[in-house]
Design a protein around this motif. Structure first.
Motif, PDB file in Angstrom:
ATOM      1  N   ARG A  36       0.828  -1.206   0.000  1.00 36.25           N
ATOM      2  CA  ARG A  36       0.000   0.000   0.000  1.00 36.25           C
ATOM      3  C   ARG A  36       0.858   1.249   0.000  1.00 36.25           C
ATOM      4  NH1 ARG A  36      -1.816   4.067  -0.656  1.00 36.25           N
ATOM      5  NH2 ARG A  36      -3.715   5.019   0.064  1.00 36.25           N
ATOM      6  N   TRP A  37       1.917   1.237   0.802  1.00 40.66           N
ATOM      7  CA  TRP A  37       2.783   2.411   0.849  1.00 40.66           C
ATOM      8  C   TRP A  37       3.627   2.548  -0.412  1.00 40.66           C
ATOM      9  CZ3 TRP A  37       1.998   6.520   3.495  1.00 40.66           C
ATOM     10  CH2 TRP A  37       1.307   6.435   4.699  1.00 40.66           C
ATOM     11  N   ARG A  40       0.727   3.280  -3.273  1.00 43.05           N
ATOM     12  CA  ARG A  40      -0.089   4.460  -2.966  1.00 43.05           C
ATOM     13  C   ARG A  40      -1.525   4.338  -3.457  1.00 43.05           C
ATOM     14  NH1 ARG A  40       3.581   9.628  -4.427  1.00 43.05           N
ATOM     15  NH2 ARG A  40       5.527   8.512  -4.475  1.00 43.05           N
ATOM     16  N   ASP A  41      -1.999   3.142  -3.625  1.00 41.95           N
ATOM     17  CA  ASP A  41      -3.360   2.921  -4.111  1.00 41.95           C
ATOM     18  C   ASP A  41      -3.817   1.555  -3.622  1.00 41.95           C
ATOM     19  OD1 ASP A  41      -5.579   3.684  -6.142  1.00 41.95           O
ATOM     20  OD2 ASP A  41      -5.005   1.638  -6.707  1.00 41.95           O
ATOM     21  N   SER A  91       4.097   9.535 -11.367  1.00 44.23           N
ATOM     22  CA  SER A  91       4.427   9.886  -9.996  1.00 44.23           C
ATOM     23  C   SER A  91       5.330   8.851  -9.332  1.00 44.23           C
ATOM     24  CB  SER A  91       3.146  10.040  -9.180  1.00 44.23           C
ATOM     25  OG  SER A  91       2.472   8.803  -9.081  1.00 44.23           O
ATOM     26  N   GLN A 124       0.559  10.787   7.058  1.00 41.39           N
ATOM     27  CA  GLN A 124       0.399   9.916   5.896  1.00 41.39           C
ATOM     28  C   GLN A 124       0.617  10.681   4.596  1.00 41.39           C
ATOM     29  OE1 GLN A 124      -3.513   8.257   6.612  1.00 41.39           O
ATOM     30  NE2 GLN A 124      -2.635   6.372   7.425  1.00 41.39           N
ATOM     31  N   LEU A 125       0.096  11.892   4.508  1.00 35.41           N
ATOM     32  CA  LEU A 125       0.299  12.696   3.301  1.00 35.41           C
ATOM     33  C   LEU A 125       1.774  13.025   3.111  1.00 35.41           C
ATOM     34  CD1 LEU A 125      -2.745  15.142   3.448  1.00 35.41           C
ATOM     35  CD2 LEU A 125      -2.347  13.298   1.799  1.00 35.41           C
ATOM     36  N   GLU A 128       3.514   9.946   1.889  1.00 35.17           N
ATOM     37  CA  GLU A 128       3.180   9.665   0.497  1.00 35.17           C
ATOM     38  C   GLU A 128       3.938  10.560  -0.473  1.00 35.17           C
ATOM     39  OE1 GLU A 128      -1.016   9.588  -0.225  1.00 35.17           O
ATOM     40  OE2 GLU A 128      -1.334   7.966   1.203  1.00 35.17           O
ATOM     41  N   ARG A 129       4.336  11.751  -0.017  1.00 36.36           N
ATOM     42  CA  ARG A 129       5.068  12.675  -0.885  1.00 36.36           C
ATOM     43  C   ARG A 129       6.541  12.300  -1.028  1.00 36.36           C
ATOM     44  NH1 ARG A 129       1.373  16.694   1.425  1.00 36.36           N
ATOM     45  NH2 ARG A 129       2.741  16.939   3.207  1.00 36.36           N
ATOM     46  N   SER A 132       9.824   6.949  -3.625  1.00 37.02           N
ATOM     47  CA  SER A 132       9.614   5.542  -3.281  1.00 37.02           C
ATOM     48  C   SER A 132      10.765   4.914  -2.484  1.00 37.02           C
ATOM     49  CB  SER A 132       9.340   4.750  -4.561  1.00 37.02           C
ATOM     50  OG  SER A 132       9.005   3.434  -4.250  1.00 37.02           O
ATOM     51  N   ARG A 135      10.468   6.232   1.063  1.00 36.07           N
ATOM     52  CA  ARG A 135       9.220   5.796   1.697  1.00 36.07           C
ATOM     53  C   ARG A 135       9.305   4.330   2.113  1.00 36.07           C
ATOM     54  NH1 ARG A 135       6.177   7.383  -2.036  1.00 36.07           N
ATOM     55  NH2 ARG A 135       5.925   5.408  -3.097  1.00 36.07           N
ATOM     56  N   GLU A 136       9.889   3.491   1.246  1.00 35.80           N
ATOM     57  CA  GLU A 136       9.906   2.063   1.570  1.00 35.80           C
ATOM     58  C   GLU A 136      10.766   1.773   2.793  1.00 35.80           C
ATOM     59  OE1 GLU A 136      11.228  -0.314  -1.720  1.00 35.80           O
ATOM     60  OE2 GLU A 136      13.318   0.137  -1.361  1.00 35.80           O
TER      61      GLU A 136
END
Length: 189
Positions: A36-37, A40-41, A91, A124-125, A128-129, A132, A135-136
């Motif tokens: 999910r992370w 992003r969907d 993105s 979370q926002l 998400e910005r 990748s 974020r991972e």
């Protein structure tokens, strides 16, 4: 006269299935969380997890013990990147510019900002910005509570790379939270 009972041993497939269910299925939530992370969907994350579980089942014979969660998370990560190359999205192709994400500590840590920003949606926002790769490692370390060694195994990186990427990710998260001060200030202590 006693009846002759024939005991039929379990088939190798049923033993393999039971072992898979016992070791891998408990890690399904962690697999979805990482997917999910990364994606992003929700729908894309479900696709990634489905593909990862198929791969895990198909190659379960190559799992020779160890941490099944780490093994599955590595498959989820690889499945995501494989599926992403098949269906590129603008993105998701943000590059990691190491000069832009230099380590400079000028204030409170991301942990302190997180405590001040009780609003989970804001965090979370901001997460998400992030690109990748950053974020991972944050998701694996902070949300899935993986060790540096486990993250290195999942991402196929050296521990030093994991540590520096995690430091850059925390700095970038801090910058994202500072960049949106109105959202953070409403929760100041």
């Amino acid at each position: 006269m006693p009846a002759d009972l024939h005991v039929i041993p379990p088939s190798p497939d049923s033993v393999r299935s039971a072992r898979f269910e016992a070791l891998v299925l408990p890690c399904l939530d962690a697999a979805y969380n990482l997917a999910r992370w990364l994606a992003r969907d929700d729908a894309d994350a479900q696709d990634v997890v489905q593909e990862a579980m198929l791969r895990a089942l198909r190659y379960f014979d190559s799992f020779h013990g160890g941490d099944a969660r780490v093994w599955l998370l590595a498959i989820v990560r690889n499945s995501f990147y494989t599926l992403r190359t098949k269906t590129p999205q603008g993105s998701l192709h943000q590059s990691l510019d190491e000069d832009t994400h230099a380590l400079v500590d000028e204030g409170p840590s991301p942990e302190t900002l997180t405590l001040l920003a009780v609003d989970v949606g804001t965090l979370q926002l901001a997460l998400e910005r992030l690109p990748s790769p950053l974020r991972e490692v944050l998701v694996l370390r902070e949300l899935e509570e993986c060790s540096y060694k486990e993250i290195a195994a999942i991402t196929e990186q050296k521990i030093g790379t994991v540590m520096s990427r995690l430091a850059r990710a925390r700095e970038r998260l801090k910058a994202e939270l500072i960049h949106h001060p109105r959202e953070v200030r409403r929760h100041d202590v």
